[in-house]
Design an enzyme around this catalytic site. Structure first.
Site, PDB file in Angstrom:
ATOM      1  N   CYS A 127      -2.679  -0.742   8.771  1.00 12.42           N
ATOM      2  CA  CYS A 127      -1.233  -0.682   8.492  1.00 12.42           C
ATOM      3  C   CYS A 127      -0.421  -1.010   9.750  1.00 12.42           C
ATOM      4  CB  CYS A 127      -0.871   0.667   7.881  1.00 12.42           C
ATOM      5  SG  CYS A 127       0.713   0.614   7.012  1.00 12.42           S
ATOM      6  N   HIS A 229      -4.963   1.482   3.244  1.00 13.24           N
ATOM      7  CA  HIS A 229      -5.427   2.691   3.945  1.00 13.24           C
ATOM      8  C   HIS A 229      -6.788   3.159   3.420  1.00 13.24           C
ATOM      9  CE1 HIS A 229      -1.905   3.705   6.437  1.00 13.24           C
ATOM     10  NE2 HIS A 229      -1.216   3.080   5.497  1.00 13.24           N
ATOM     11  N   GLU A 231      -8.884   4.944   4.877  1.00 11.36           N
ATOM     12  CA  GLU A 231      -9.153   6.340   5.279  1.00 11.36           C
ATOM     13  C   GLU A 231      -8.622   7.349   4.261  1.00 11.36           C
ATOM     14  OE1 GLU A 231      -6.694   4.607   6.398  1.00 11.36           O
ATOM     15  OE2 GLU A 231      -4.965   5.928   6.587  1.00 11.36           O
TER      16      GLU A 231
END
Ligand code: MN
Length: 253
Positions: A127, A229, A231
């Site tokens: 990002c 994202h 994660e």
């Protein structure tokens, strides 16, 4: 003879275990820096660990020397999500009030990025990290997708759904590291951004895009960068994108 074989086998096993421990790469995770606090989502820590790396949350750095000192202890780097990159870094002024800049964090992250690039360190940019690395390589950004893209059927890049849910499809370039890592031609990913790569920096190869033409991933040398994202999905129990972190750990060995 049997005892000697056993000792020999034990020695081999111990060497193997020692070797395994030694080879777990140390992966630095850049931190946010608002209001005198150093913060970062634990999802990055969780994901690096799940991928077999040793996660270390990094302090902010203020000088090239501090960046060199910090990175000398690391095998790989995750540049994390956060505020918008100062448009002045790519020769523009802020387009509108949606652009939120943290100058101190920009200073720290650009120093870390420059030093990591100089060292050819394995990097995963996510990002803000993905956008910042593109700017560090001379590229530019869309400052605010909703006001800069005039499309009636534009894809929503700021989902309201839960963080671990994929909400839009991205299409992977056939001859790309991301295609090799994921083993598929398209992916459902989450999306929490109002900016994106506009003109790619020097050597940047776009490796995934949405149907509306927004860059969602790119690579350049030892950098793999994604606009989504992974994660958050991993922390949410969806391991489909764990290979992206495993690839960073493998590159950092
Ligand atoms: Mn998106």
């Amino acid at each position: 003879m049997k005892a000697r074989s056993l000792v020999f086998l034990l020695a081999i096993l111990l060497l193997f275990v020692a070797g395994c421990n030694k080879s777990a790469p140390v992966i630095g995770i850049s931190s946010g820096w608002p209001d005198g606090r150093i913060i970062v989502s634990d999802a990055y820590v969780y994901s690096v660990r799940a991928a077999g790396g040793v996660p270390v949350v990094l302090p902010p750095v203020l000088t090239e020397e501090e960046a060199r000192e910090v990175l000398s202890h690391l095998d790989g780097l995750v540049l994390t999500g956060g505020e918008d990159v100062d448009p002045a870094r790519y020769g523009e002024t802020a387009l509108n009030e949606t652009v939120e800049v943290n100058y101190k964090r920009d200073t720290s992250d650009f120093l870390l990025a420059s030093e990591a690039l100089r060292r050819d360190m394995p990097i995963l940019g996510i990002c803000r990290g993905e956008q910042l690395l593109n700017v560090a390589l001379g590229g530019t950004l869309y400052q605010d997708l909703p006001s800069q893209l005039n499309s009636d059927d534009a894809i929503c890049h700021r989902q309201t759904e839960s963080k671990e849910l994929g909400t839009h499809i991205i299409y992977l370039e056939p001859e790309s590291s991301l295609r090799r890592i994921m083993g598929v031609d398209s992916l459902m990913v989450n999306s929490f951004h109002h900016q994106a790569v506009k003109y790619p920096g020097t050597g940047v190869k776009v490796t995934a895009s949405t149907a509306d033409g927004i860059t969602e991933a790119w690579e350049c040398g030892n950098l793999i960068c994604v606009q989504f994202h992974p994660e958050m999905m991993i922390k949410g129990g969806n391991n489909a994108l764990l290979p992206i972190f495993e690839d960073l750990v493998a590159r950092s060995r």
